[in-house]
Design a protein around this motif. Sequence first.
Motif, mmCIF file in Angstrom:
data_model
loop_
_atom_site.group_PDB
_atom_site.id
_atom_site.type_symbol
_atom_site.label_atom_id
_atom_site.label_comp_id
_atom_site.label_asym_id
_atom_site.label_seq_id
_atom_site.Cartn_x
_atom_site.Cartn_y
_atom_site.Cartn_z
ATOM 1 N N ALA A 30 0.848 -1.202 0.000
ATOM 2 C CA ALA A 30 0.000 0.000 0.000
ATOM 3 C C ALA A 30 0.878 1.244 0.000
ATOM 4 C CB ALA A 30 -0.911 -0.009 1.212
ATOM 5 N N HIS A 31 0.419 2.267 -0.721
ATOM 6 C CA HIS A 31 1.195 3.504 -0.845
ATOM 7 C C HIS A 31 0.278 4.715 -0.688
ATOM 8 C CE1 HIS A 31 4.762 1.325 -2.317
ATOM 9 N NE2 HIS A 31 3.903 0.576 -2.991
ATOM 10 N N GLY A 32 0.881 5.820 -0.253
ATOM 11 C CA GLY A 32 0.133 7.067 -0.134
ATOM 12 C C GLY A 32 -0.715 7.119 1.123
ATOM 13 N N LYS A 33 -1.395 8.227 1.301
ATOM 14 C CA LYS A 33 -2.206 8.456 2.498
ATOM 15 C C LYS A 33 -3.354 7.461 2.619
ATOM 16 C CE LYS A 33 -1.260 13.446 2.470
ATOM 17 N NZ LYS A 33 -1.856 14.796 2.323
ATOM 18 N N ASN A 34 -3.911 7.057 1.476
ATOM 19 C CA ASN A 34 -5.080 6.175 1.499
ATOM 20 C C ASN A 34 -4.741 4.721 1.204
ATOM 21 O OD1 ASN A 34 -6.817 8.353 2.051
ATOM 22 N ND2 ASN A 34 -6.976 8.852 -0.114
ATOM 23 N N GLY A 35 -3.471 4.411 1.080
ATOM 24 C CA GLY A 35 -3.079 3.024 0.920
ATOM 25 C C GLY A 35 -3.462 2.399 -0.402
ATOM 26 N N VAL A 36 -3.172 3.081 -1.501
ATOM 27 C CA VAL A 36 -3.421 2.493 -2.821
ATOM 28 C C VAL A 36 -2.412 1.367 -3.042
ATOM 29 C CG1 VAL A 36 -3.398 2.925 -5.302
ATOM 30 C CG2 VAL A 36 -4.343 4.634 -3.751
ATOM 31 N N VAL A 37 -2.934 0.191 -3.351
ATOM 32 C CA VAL A 37 -2.089 -0.992 -3.455
ATOM 33 C C VAL A 37 -1.641 -1.204 -4.894
ATOM 34 C CG1 VAL A 37 -1.972 -3.489 -3.104
ATOM 35 C CG2 VAL A 37 -3.222 -2.054 -1.476
ATOM 36 N N MET A 38 -0.354 -1.455 -5.064
ATOM 37 C CA MET A 38 0.185 -1.791 -6.386
ATOM 38 C C MET A 38 1.398 -2.683 -6.208
ATOM 39 S SD MET A 38 1.787 1.931 -7.422
ATOM 40 C CE MET A 38 0.380 2.849 -6.776
ATOM 41 N N SER A 39 1.818 -3.309 -7.284
ATOM 42 C CA SER A 39 2.922 -4.252 -7.184
ATOM 43 C C SER A 39 4.261 -3.528 -7.175
ATOM 44 C CB SER A 39 2.870 -5.263 -8.328
ATOM 45 O OG SER A 39 3.487 -4.758 -9.493
ATOM 46 N N GLU A 40 5.291 -4.285 -6.848
ATOM 47 C CA GLU A 40 6.645 -3.740 -6.787
ATOM 48 C C GLU A 40 7.156 -3.281 -8.141
ATOM 49 O OE1 GLU A 40 9.683 -6.830 -6.082
ATOM 50 O OE2 GLU A 40 8.061 -8.290 -6.378
ATOM 51 N N LEU A 41 6.420 -3.592 -9.214
ATOM 52 C CA LEU A 41 6.821 -3.197 -10.557
ATOM 53 C C LEU A 41 6.670 -1.702 -10.798
ATOM 54 C CD1 LEU A 41 5.205 -6.117 -12.609
ATOM 55 C CD2 LEU A 41 7.602 -5.868 -11.934
ATOM 56 N N PHE A 42 6.044 -0.963 -9.868
ATOM 57 C CA PHE A 42 5.752 0.455 -10.077
ATOM 58 C C PHE A 42 6.301 1.321 -8.942
ATOM 59 C CE2 PHE A 42 2.540 -1.905 -12.400
ATOM 60 C CZ PHE A 42 2.541 -1.277 -13.636
ATOM 61 N N PRO A 43 7.612 1.319 -8.730
ATOM 62 C CA PRO A 43 8.174 2.131 -7.638
ATOM 63 C C PRO A 43 8.008 3.632 -7.846
ATOM 64 C CG PRO A 43 9.922 1.264 -9.053
ATOM 65 C CD PRO A 43 8.657 0.576 -9.467
ATOM 66 N N HIS A 44 8.027 4.085 -9.094
ATOM 67 C CA HIS A 44 7.866 5.522 -9.359
ATOM 68 C C HIS A 44 6.405 5.946 -9.210
ATOM 69 C CE1 HIS A 44 11.698 4.597 -11.447
ATOM 70 N NE2 HIS A 44 12.026 5.817 -11.057
ATOM 71 N N MET A 45 5.492 5.160 -9.751
ATOM 72 C CA MET A 45 4.078 5.512 -9.617
ATOM 73 C C MET A 45 3.603 5.398 -8.177
ATOM 74 S SD MET A 45 2.555 3.994 -13.199
ATOM 75 C CE MET A 45 0.854 4.329 -12.815
ATOM 76 N N ALA A 46 4.299 4.587 -7.390
ATOM 77 C CA ALA A 46 3.968 4.509 -5.967
ATOM 78 C C ALA A 46 4.102 5.881 -5.301
ATOM 79 C CB ALA A 46 4.877 3.498 -5.282
ATOM 80 N N GLN A 47 5.026 6.696 -5.819
ATOM 81 C CA GLN A 47 5.202 8.050 -5.288
ATOM 82 C C GLN A 47 4.057 8.978 -5.681
ATOM 83 O OE1 GLN A 47 7.811 8.392 -3.153
ATOM 84 N NE2 GLN A 47 8.083 6.208 -3.636
ATOM 85 N N CYS A 48 3.262 8.546 -6.677
ATOM 86 C CA CYS A 48 2.119 9.341 -7.154
ATOM 87 C C CYS A 48 0.798 8.747 -6.678
ATOM 88 C CB CYS A 48 2.111 9.392 -8.682
ATOM 89 S SG CYS A 48 3.631 9.974 -9.440
#
Length: 472
Positions: free
Chosen positions: A108-126
Amino acid sequence: MFDSFTQPVSRREMLRKSATGFGSVGLIGALQQSGSLGTASAGTVSQLDVLPKAKRVIFLFMNGAPSHVDTFDPKPALEKHAGQQPSGKLYKPSKGSGFMPSPFKFAAHGKNGVVMSELFPHMAQCADDLCVIRSMHTDVPNHEPGLLMMHCGNLQPIRPCLGSWMSYGLGSENQNLPSFVALCPGRPVVGPQLWSSSFLPGEHQGVAVDTNNLDVEKLIANIQHPSLTRKEQRTQLDLLLELNRRHAQQRQNEAVLNEHIQAMELAYQMQSEASQAFDISLESEETRGMYGETPFGQSCLLARRLCERGVRFVQVYYVTKNGKQPWDTHTRNNQKHRELCADSDKATAALLADLKVRGLLDDTLVVWTGEFGRTPYSQMDKKEDLEKAGRDHHHTAFTTLLAGGGVKGGFTYGKTDEVGMDAVENRVHVHDLHATILHLLGLDHEKLTYRYSGRDFRLTDVHGSVVNDIIA
Protein backbone atom coordinates in the motif's frame (compact mmCIF):
# COMPACT_ATOMS: atom_id res chain seq x y z
CA MET A 1 -27.03 20.92 -26.78
CA PHE A 2 -28.09 20.32 -30.34
CA ASP A 3 -27.37 17.48 -32.77
CA SER A 4 -25.38 18.16 -35.90
CA PHE A 5 -27.24 18.47 -39.16
CA THR A 6 -27.06 15.73 -41.74
CA GLN A 7 -25.22 18.18 -44.00
CA PRO A 8 -22.67 20.71 -42.70
CA VAL A 9 -23.88 24.29 -42.46
CA SER A 10 -21.57 27.30 -42.69
CA ARG A 11 -21.40 29.75 -39.81
CA ARG A 12 -22.73 32.53 -42.03
CA GLU A 13 -25.74 30.44 -43.04
CA MET A 14 -26.39 29.46 -39.43
CA LEU A 15 -26.36 33.10 -38.34
CA ARG A 16 -28.72 34.05 -41.14
CA LYS A 17 -31.22 31.33 -40.24
CA SER A 18 -31.02 31.61 -36.46
CA ALA A 19 -32.90 34.49 -34.82
CA THR A 20 -30.63 34.41 -31.77
CA GLY A 21 -27.46 33.66 -33.71
CA PHE A 22 -25.56 36.85 -32.95
CA GLY A 23 -26.35 36.64 -29.25
CA SER A 24 -25.15 33.03 -29.10
CA VAL A 25 -21.94 33.84 -30.95
CA GLY A 26 -21.30 36.74 -28.60
CA LEU A 27 -21.74 34.49 -25.57
CA ILE A 28 -19.47 31.80 -27.01
CA GLY A 29 -16.85 34.41 -27.87
CA ALA A 30 -16.91 35.72 -24.31
CA LEU A 31 -16.54 32.19 -22.93
CA GLN A 32 -13.65 31.48 -25.27
CA GLN A 33 -11.84 34.63 -24.19
CA SER A 34 -12.31 33.67 -20.56
CA GLY A 35 -10.97 30.18 -21.21
CA SER A 36 -14.24 28.39 -20.48
CA LEU A 37 -14.50 27.08 -24.03
CA GLY A 38 -12.06 26.40 -26.78
CA THR A 39 -12.42 27.84 -30.24
CA ALA A 40 -15.35 26.08 -31.88
CA SER A 41 -14.73 24.95 -35.41
CA ALA A 42 -17.08 23.97 -38.21
CA GLY A 43 -19.09 20.89 -37.32
CA THR A 44 -18.29 21.29 -33.62
CA VAL A 45 -20.77 21.29 -30.78
CA SER A 46 -19.93 24.46 -28.84
CA GLN A 47 -22.07 24.12 -25.73
CA LEU A 48 -21.30 22.30 -22.48
CA ASP A 49 -23.86 20.28 -20.53
CA VAL A 50 -22.18 20.29 -17.12
CA LEU A 51 -19.40 22.26 -15.49
CA PRO A 52 -16.19 20.64 -16.81
CA LYS A 53 -13.49 19.45 -14.45
CA ALA A 54 -10.99 18.68 -17.22
CA LYS A 55 -9.93 20.56 -20.35
CA ARG A 56 -7.79 17.92 -21.98
CA VAL A 57 -6.94 14.21 -21.95
CA ILE A 58 -3.69 12.25 -22.24
CA PHE A 59 -4.56 8.63 -22.98
CA LEU A 60 -1.68 6.23 -22.31
CA PHE A 61 -2.42 2.95 -24.05
CA MET A 62 -0.55 -0.25 -23.17
CA ASN A 63 -0.91 -2.20 -26.43
CA GLY A 64 -1.54 -5.88 -25.88
CA ALA A 65 -3.15 -5.70 -22.40
CA PRO A 66 -1.27 -5.70 -19.07
CA SER A 67 -1.99 -8.34 -16.45
CA HIS A 68 -4.17 -6.88 -13.71
CA VAL A 69 -3.15 -9.58 -11.18
CA ASP A 70 0.53 -8.64 -11.63
CA THR A 71 0.09 -4.87 -11.45
CA PHE A 72 -2.77 -3.25 -9.50
CA ASP A 73 -5.12 -6.06 -8.38
CA PRO A 74 -3.35 -8.36 -5.86
CA LYS A 75 -4.74 -11.88 -5.54
CA PRO A 76 -3.08 -13.80 -2.69
CA ALA A 77 -5.73 -16.53 -3.09
CA LEU A 78 -3.96 -17.58 -6.30
CA GLU A 79 -1.33 -19.20 -4.05
CA LYS A 80 -4.00 -21.35 -2.43
CA HIS A 81 -5.51 -22.34 -5.78
CA ALA A 82 -2.23 -22.64 -7.69
CA GLY A 83 -2.39 -25.41 -10.27
CA GLN A 84 -6.18 -25.75 -10.13
CA GLN A 85 -8.07 -25.36 -13.37
CA PRO A 86 -10.65 -22.54 -13.53
CA SER A 87 -14.26 -23.63 -13.45
CA GLY A 88 -17.46 -22.09 -14.72
CA LYS A 89 -18.16 -20.55 -18.10
CA LEU A 90 -14.97 -19.52 -19.91
CA TYR A 91 -14.58 -17.72 -23.22
CA LYS A 92 -12.33 -20.60 -24.25
CA PRO A 93 -11.16 -23.66 -22.29
CA SER A 94 -7.96 -23.43 -20.27
CA LYS A 95 -5.12 -25.53 -21.69
CA GLY A 96 -2.48 -24.36 -19.25
CA SER A 97 -1.27 -25.53 -15.84
CA GLY A 98 -4.07 -23.82 -13.92
CA PHE A 99 -4.10 -20.78 -11.67
CA MET A 100 -0.71 -19.05 -11.54
CA PRO A 101 0.21 -16.79 -8.59
CA SER A 102 1.97 -13.52 -9.29
CA PRO A 103 5.63 -13.52 -8.21
CA PHE A 104 5.52 -9.80 -7.47
CA LYS A 105 5.05 -8.30 -4.02
CA PHE A 106 2.23 -5.84 -3.45
CA ALA A 107 2.19 -2.97 -0.96
CA ALA A 108 0.00 0.00 0.00
CA HIS A 109 1.20 3.50 -0.84
CA GLY A 110 0.13 7.07 -0.13
CA LYS A 111 -2.21 8.46 2.50
CA ASN A 112 -5.08 6.17 1.50
CA GLY A 113 -3.08 3.02 0.92
CA VAL A 114 -3.42 2.49 -2.82
CA VAL A 115 -2.09 -0.99 -3.45
CA MET A 116 0.18 -1.79 -6.39
CA SER A 117 2.92 -4.25 -7.18
CA GLU A 118 6.65 -3.74 -6.79
CA LEU A 119 6.82 -3.20 -10.56
CA PHE A 120 5.75 0.45 -10.08
CA PRO A 121 8.17 2.13 -7.64
CA HIS A 122 7.87 5.52 -9.36
CA MET A 123 4.08 5.51 -9.62
CA ALA A 124 3.97 4.51 -5.97
CA GLN A 125 5.20 8.05 -5.29
CA CYS A 126 2.12 9.34 -7.15
CA ALA A 127 -0.35 7.09 -5.29
CA ASP A 128 -2.32 10.02 -3.88
CA ASP A 129 -3.11 11.17 -7.42
CA LEU A 130 -4.24 7.78 -8.74
CA CYS A 131 -7.79 6.54 -9.15
CA VAL A 132 -7.57 2.77 -9.64
CA ILE A 133 -10.60 1.08 -11.23
CA ARG A 134 -10.25 -2.65 -10.61
CA SER A 135 -13.66 -3.67 -11.94
CA MET A 136 -13.28 -2.92 -15.65
CA HIS A 137 -14.72 -5.36 -18.17
CA THR A 138 -15.35 -5.45 -21.91
CA ASP A 139 -17.15 -7.64 -24.43
CA VAL A 140 -14.60 -9.99 -26.02
CA PRO A 141 -10.93 -10.92 -25.36
CA ASN A 142 -9.65 -10.50 -28.91
CA HIS A 143 -7.27 -7.68 -29.77
CA GLU A 144 -8.93 -6.12 -32.81
CA PRO A 145 -12.46 -5.83 -31.37
CA GLY A 146 -11.01 -5.01 -27.93
CA LEU A 147 -8.99 -2.14 -29.38
CA LEU A 148 -11.97 -0.85 -31.33
CA MET A 149 -14.20 -1.01 -28.25
CA MET A 150 -11.71 0.88 -26.07
CA HIS A 151 -11.09 3.54 -28.71
CA CYS A 152 -14.40 3.80 -30.57
CA GLY A 153 -17.05 2.21 -28.33
CA ASN A 154 -17.88 -0.41 -30.92
CA LEU A 155 -16.53 -3.87 -31.72
CA GLN A 156 -16.54 -3.37 -35.46
CA PRO A 157 -15.01 -0.70 -37.70
CA ILE A 158 -15.50 2.03 -38.43
CA ARG A 159 -16.83 4.51 -35.90
CA PRO A 160 -15.42 7.81 -34.66
CA CYS A 161 -12.93 7.37 -31.83
CA LEU A 162 -12.98 8.99 -28.40
CA GLY A 163 -10.47 11.68 -29.41
CA SER A 164 -12.54 12.65 -32.44
CA TRP A 165 -15.75 12.84 -30.40
CA MET A 166 -13.94 15.04 -27.89
CA SER A 167 -12.62 17.32 -30.64
CA TYR A 168 -16.10 17.50 -32.17
CA GLY A 169 -17.67 18.30 -28.81
CA LEU A 170 -15.18 20.87 -27.56
CA GLY A 171 -13.39 22.33 -30.56
CA SER A 172 -9.80 23.53 -30.47
CA GLU A 173 -7.96 25.64 -27.93
CA ASN A 174 -5.21 26.49 -30.43
CA GLN A 175 -5.96 27.11 -34.10
CA ASN A 176 -2.29 26.58 -34.95
CA LEU A 177 -2.22 22.97 -33.75
CA PRO A 178 -4.52 19.97 -34.21
CA SER A 179 -7.02 19.34 -31.44
CA PHE A 180 -6.24 15.60 -31.48
CA VAL A 181 -2.82 13.95 -31.91
CA ALA A 182 -1.91 10.23 -31.86
CA LEU A 183 1.71 9.45 -30.93
CA CYS A 184 3.00 6.01 -31.85
CA PRO A 185 6.40 4.55 -32.87
CA GLY A 186 5.03 2.74 -35.89
CA ARG A 187 1.49 1.52 -36.40
CA PRO A 188 -0.45 -0.46 -33.77
CA VAL A 189 -2.80 -3.37 -34.45
CA VAL A 190 -5.90 -2.09 -36.31
CA GLY A 191 -4.00 1.10 -37.15
CA PRO A 192 -5.55 4.40 -38.31
CA GLN A 193 -9.09 3.31 -37.45
CA LEU A 194 -8.10 3.88 -33.81
CA TRP A 195 -7.78 7.64 -34.40
CA SER A 196 -10.35 7.95 -37.16
CA SER A 197 -13.10 10.58 -37.26
CA SER A 198 -15.17 8.25 -39.49
CA PHE A 199 -18.38 10.10 -40.40
CA LEU A 200 -17.60 13.10 -38.18
CA PRO A 201 -16.16 16.11 -40.07
CA GLY A 202 -12.60 15.39 -41.18
CA GLU A 203 -11.06 18.16 -39.08
CA HIS A 204 -11.61 15.94 -36.01
CA GLN A 205 -9.41 13.15 -37.35
CA GLY A 206 -6.39 12.43 -35.16
CA VAL A 207 -3.05 13.60 -36.57
CA ALA A 208 -0.80 10.53 -36.42
CA VAL A 209 2.84 11.15 -35.51
CA ASP A 210 5.48 8.41 -35.78
CA THR A 211 7.71 8.85 -32.74
CA ASN A 212 10.46 6.44 -33.83
CA ASN A 213 12.55 9.48 -34.69
CA LEU A 214 11.93 12.46 -32.43
CA ASP A 215 13.82 14.94 -34.59
CA VAL A 216 11.19 17.59 -35.31
CA GLU A 217 12.00 17.52 -39.04
CA LYS A 218 11.24 13.79 -39.02
CA LEU A 219 8.21 13.95 -36.77
CA ILE A 220 6.29 16.32 -39.04
CA ALA A 221 6.85 16.04 -42.77
CA ASN A 222 7.38 19.27 -44.71
CA ILE A 223 7.27 21.47 -41.61
CA GLN A 224 9.47 23.95 -43.45
CA HIS A 225 8.92 24.95 -47.07
CA PRO A 226 12.06 24.16 -49.13
CA SER A 227 12.12 27.51 -50.98
CA LEU A 228 9.29 29.95 -50.17
CA THR A 229 9.25 32.42 -47.30
CA ARG A 230 6.27 32.57 -44.93
CA LYS A 231 4.97 35.69 -46.74
CA GLU A 232 5.25 34.00 -50.14
CA GLN A 233 3.51 30.90 -48.80
CA ARG A 234 0.69 33.03 -47.42
CA THR A 235 0.20 34.66 -50.83
CA GLN A 236 0.21 31.28 -52.54
CA LEU A 237 -2.22 29.79 -50.03
CA ASP A 238 -4.59 32.78 -50.24
CA LEU A 239 -4.78 32.34 -54.01
CA LEU A 240 -5.48 28.63 -53.61
CA LEU A 241 -8.13 29.29 -50.97
CA GLU A 242 -9.87 31.80 -53.21
CA LEU A 243 -9.96 29.31 -56.07
CA ASN A 244 -11.35 26.68 -53.71
CA ARG A 245 -14.00 29.09 -52.39
CA ARG A 246 -15.19 29.83 -55.92
CA HIS A 247 -15.28 26.12 -56.61
CA ALA A 248 -17.22 25.53 -53.37
CA GLN A 249 -19.84 28.18 -54.21
CA GLN A 250 -20.92 26.02 -57.13
CA ARG A 251 -21.12 22.95 -54.89
CA GLN A 252 -23.04 23.87 -51.75
CA ASN A 253 -22.37 21.89 -48.59
CA GLU A 254 -19.49 19.93 -50.09
CA ALA A 255 -18.08 18.69 -46.79
CA VAL A 256 -14.96 17.01 -48.17
CA LEU A 257 -13.88 20.16 -50.01
CA ASN A 258 -14.35 22.27 -46.89
CA GLU A 259 -12.26 19.78 -44.93
CA HIS A 260 -9.44 20.00 -47.49
CA ILE A 261 -9.50 23.80 -47.27
CA GLN A 262 -9.31 23.66 -43.46
CA ALA A 263 -6.51 21.08 -43.60
CA MET A 264 -4.39 23.34 -45.84
CA GLU A 265 -4.93 26.30 -43.54
CA LEU A 266 -4.03 24.23 -40.46
CA ALA A 267 -0.89 22.94 -42.19
CA TYR A 268 0.22 26.52 -42.84
CA GLN A 269 -0.55 27.64 -39.29
CA MET A 270 1.31 24.65 -37.85
CA GLN A 271 4.54 25.85 -39.46
CA SER A 272 4.64 28.74 -37.01
CA GLU A 273 4.01 26.73 -33.86
CA ALA A 274 4.50 22.99 -34.44
CA SER A 275 8.25 23.29 -34.83
CA GLN A 276 8.34 24.57 -31.23
CA ALA A 277 5.61 22.34 -29.78
CA PHE A 278 7.04 19.07 -31.17
CA ASP A 279 10.68 19.83 -30.41
CA ILE A 280 11.50 18.03 -27.15
CA SER A 281 15.16 19.02 -27.52
CA LEU A 282 14.06 22.37 -26.09
CA GLU A 283 13.49 20.60 -22.77
CA SER A 284 16.33 20.38 -20.27
CA GLU A 285 18.47 17.25 -20.16
CA GLU A 286 17.19 16.66 -16.63
CA THR A 287 13.56 16.70 -17.78
CA ARG A 288 14.20 14.39 -20.73
CA GLY A 289 16.03 12.01 -18.43
CA MET A 290 13.19 12.04 -15.92
CA TYR A 291 10.83 10.58 -18.53
CA GLY A 292 13.35 8.01 -19.78
CA GLU A 293 15.04 7.79 -23.17
CA THR A 294 12.63 5.21 -24.61
CA PRO A 295 10.09 6.06 -27.35
CA PHE A 296 7.26 5.75 -24.82
CA GLY A 297 8.99 7.97 -22.29
CA GLN A 298 9.81 10.67 -24.81
CA SER A 299 6.29 10.42 -26.26
CA CYS A 300 4.88 11.13 -22.80
CA LEU A 301 7.08 14.22 -22.63
CA LEU A 302 5.87 15.29 -26.07
CA ALA A 303 2.27 14.74 -24.93
CA ARG A 304 2.82 17.16 -22.06
CA ARG A 305 4.27 19.78 -24.43
CA LEU A 306 1.29 19.46 -26.77
CA CYS A 307 -1.30 19.65 -24.02
CA GLU A 308 0.17 22.76 -22.46
CA ARG A 309 -0.11 24.38 -25.90
CA GLY A 310 -3.81 23.65 -26.32
CA VAL A 311 -4.06 20.19 -27.89
CA ARG A 312 -7.24 18.69 -26.46
CA PHE A 313 -6.56 14.96 -26.76
CA VAL A 314 -3.22 13.15 -27.02
CA GLN A 315 -3.13 9.39 -27.47
CA VAL A 316 0.20 7.78 -26.56
CA TYR A 317 0.66 4.17 -27.71
CA TYR A 318 3.07 1.76 -26.06
CA VAL A 319 4.35 0.06 -29.22
CA THR A 320 7.92 -1.08 -29.84
CA LYS A 321 9.98 -1.60 -32.97
CA ASN A 322 9.86 -5.33 -32.30
CA GLY A 323 6.13 -5.66 -31.76
CA LYS A 324 2.81 -3.92 -32.19
CA GLN A 325 1.44 -5.26 -28.92
CA PRO A 326 4.32 -5.80 -26.48
CA TRP A 327 2.02 -6.31 -23.47
CA ASP A 328 0.53 -9.43 -25.11
CA THR A 329 2.45 -11.76 -22.80
CA HIS A 330 1.44 -15.25 -23.95
CA THR A 331 4.93 -16.43 -22.95
CA ARG A 332 7.34 -15.27 -20.24
CA ASN A 333 4.67 -13.11 -18.64
CA ASN A 334 6.75 -12.36 -15.54
CA GLN A 335 9.95 -11.38 -17.32
CA LYS A 336 8.15 -9.23 -19.88
CA HIS A 337 6.12 -7.42 -17.23
CA ARG A 338 9.33 -6.57 -15.38
CA GLU A 339 10.74 -4.96 -18.52
CA LEU A 340 7.55 -3.27 -19.72
CA CYS A 341 6.49 -1.92 -16.35
CA ALA A 342 9.93 -0.44 -15.69
CA ASP A 343 9.56 1.75 -18.79
CA SER A 344 5.88 2.57 -18.37
CA ASP A 345 6.23 3.23 -14.64
CA LYS A 346 9.04 5.76 -15.02
CA ALA A 347 7.42 7.63 -17.92
CA THR A 348 3.91 7.72 -16.44
CA ALA A 349 5.12 8.89 -13.04
CA ALA A 350 7.26 11.58 -14.68
CA LEU A 351 4.25 12.79 -16.68
CA LEU A 352 2.05 13.00 -13.58
CA ALA A 353 4.71 14.79 -11.56
CA ASP A 354 5.55 17.17 -14.40
CA LEU A 355 1.90 18.08 -14.97
CA LYS A 356 1.44 18.64 -11.26
CA VAL A 357 4.46 20.94 -10.93
CA ARG A 358 3.20 23.00 -13.88
CA GLY A 359 -0.31 23.29 -12.43
CA LEU A 360 -1.81 21.25 -15.27
CA LEU A 361 -2.81 18.01 -13.55
CA ASP A 362 -5.99 19.42 -12.01
CA ASP A 363 -7.55 20.00 -15.43
CA THR A 364 -5.73 17.29 -17.40
CA LEU A 365 -7.21 13.79 -17.24
CA VAL A 366 -4.57 11.07 -17.60
CA VAL A 367 -5.77 7.56 -18.48
CA TRP A 368 -3.56 4.42 -18.27
CA THR A 369 -5.05 1.21 -19.63
CA GLY A 370 -4.94 -1.67 -22.10
CA GLU A 371 -7.77 -3.14 -24.16
CA PHE A 372 -8.49 -5.85 -21.53
CA GLY A 373 -6.62 -7.89 -18.91
CA ARG A 374 -4.86 -11.25 -18.73
CA THR A 375 -5.95 -14.58 -17.27
CA PRO A 376 -5.18 -15.43 -13.63
CA TYR A 377 -4.25 -18.90 -14.91
CA SER A 378 -1.31 -19.81 -17.11
CA GLN A 379 -0.96 -20.81 -20.75
CA MET A 380 1.87 -23.21 -19.93
CA ASP A 381 1.44 -26.97 -19.83
CA LYS A 382 4.56 -27.69 -17.71
CA LYS A 383 4.15 -26.68 -14.08
CA GLU A 384 7.85 -26.95 -13.33
CA ASP A 385 8.89 -24.00 -15.52
CA LEU A 386 6.47 -21.23 -14.69
CA GLU A 387 9.05 -18.58 -15.54
CA LYS A 388 8.33 -19.38 -19.20
CA ALA A 389 4.58 -19.38 -18.67
CA GLY A 390 2.35 -16.72 -20.14
CA ARG A 391 -1.15 -15.45 -19.53
CA ASP A 392 -3.92 -15.40 -22.12
CA HIS A 393 -6.38 -12.60 -23.02
CA HIS A 394 -9.02 -11.86 -20.39
CA HIS A 395 -12.04 -9.58 -20.79
CA THR A 396 -14.21 -10.13 -17.71
CA ALA A 397 -11.86 -8.25 -15.37
CA PHE A 398 -9.04 -5.75 -15.77
CA THR A 399 -7.70 -2.52 -14.28
CA THR A 400 -7.65 1.04 -15.59
CA LEU A 401 -5.93 3.99 -13.92
CA LEU A 402 -7.09 7.60 -13.98
CA ALA A 403 -5.37 10.66 -12.55
CA GLY A 404 -6.07 14.38 -12.40
CA GLY A 405 -8.91 15.95 -14.35
CA GLY A 406 -11.47 15.88 -11.55
CA VAL A 407 -11.22 12.26 -10.36
CA LYS A 408 -10.62 11.22 -6.77
CA GLY A 409 -6.94 10.75 -6.00
CA GLY A 410 -5.68 7.97 -3.73
CA PHE A 411 -8.85 6.05 -4.50
CA THR A 412 -9.52 2.43 -5.43
CA TYR A 413 -12.87 1.55 -6.97
CA GLY A 414 -14.52 -1.79 -7.68
CA LYS A 415 -13.50 -5.37 -6.93
CA THR A 416 -12.86 -8.64 -8.67
CA ASP A 417 -13.42 -12.08 -7.18
CA GLU A 418 -10.74 -13.74 -5.04
CA VAL A 419 -8.69 -14.95 -8.02
CA GLY A 420 -9.30 -12.02 -10.40
CA MET A 421 -11.52 -13.88 -12.86
CA ASP A 422 -14.54 -11.56 -12.86
CA ALA A 423 -15.42 -8.01 -11.87
CA VAL A 424 -18.00 -8.48 -9.11
CA GLU A 425 -18.44 -5.13 -7.35
CA ASN A 426 -19.10 -1.71 -8.92
CA ARG A 427 -18.53 -3.12 -12.38
CA VAL A 428 -17.38 -0.60 -15.01
CA HIS A 429 -17.79 -1.34 -18.71
CA VAL A 430 -15.78 0.49 -21.36
CA HIS A 431 -18.98 2.38 -22.26
CA ASP A 432 -19.14 3.63 -18.65
CA LEU A 433 -15.51 4.73 -18.83
CA HIS A 434 -16.22 6.70 -22.02
CA ALA A 435 -19.35 8.28 -20.50
CA THR A 436 -17.32 9.33 -17.45
CA ILE A 437 -14.46 10.82 -19.47
CA LEU A 438 -16.89 12.90 -21.53
CA HIS A 439 -18.71 13.98 -18.36
CA LEU A 440 -15.46 15.20 -16.81
CA LEU A 441 -14.99 17.32 -19.93
CA GLY A 442 -18.44 18.85 -19.57
CA LEU A 443 -20.14 16.71 -22.22
CA ASP A 444 -23.22 14.53 -21.80
CA HIS A 445 -22.55 11.27 -23.63
CA GLU A 446 -26.27 10.89 -24.42
CA LYS A 447 -26.47 14.32 -26.04
CA LEU A 448 -23.17 14.34 -27.90
CA THR A 449 -24.59 12.90 -31.12
CA TYR A 450 -24.11 13.17 -34.84
CA ARG A 451 -26.75 12.38 -37.45
CA TYR A 452 -25.43 10.08 -40.13
CA SER A 453 -27.13 7.70 -42.54
CA GLY A 454 -30.56 8.50 -41.15
CA ARG A 455 -29.94 8.11 -37.42
CA ASP A 456 -28.15 9.73 -34.50
CA PHE A 457 -24.87 8.12 -33.44
CA ARG A 458 -22.95 8.59 -30.23
CA LEU A 459 -19.73 7.22 -28.74
CA THR A 460 -21.55 5.03 -26.20
CA ASP A 461 -24.28 3.91 -28.64
CA VAL A 462 -27.28 3.14 -26.35
CA HIS A 463 -25.15 2.19 -23.35
CA GLY A 464 -23.03 3.73 -20.65
CA SER A 465 -23.46 5.38 -17.27
CA VAL A 466 -21.27 8.01 -15.63
CA VAL A 467 -19.30 6.54 -12.70
CA ASN A 468 -20.09 9.37 -10.29
CA ASP A 469 -18.39 7.63 -7.35
CA ILE A 470 -14.91 8.29 -8.75
CA ILE A 471 -15.49 12.02 -9.40
CA ALA A 472 -14.03 14.39 -6.84
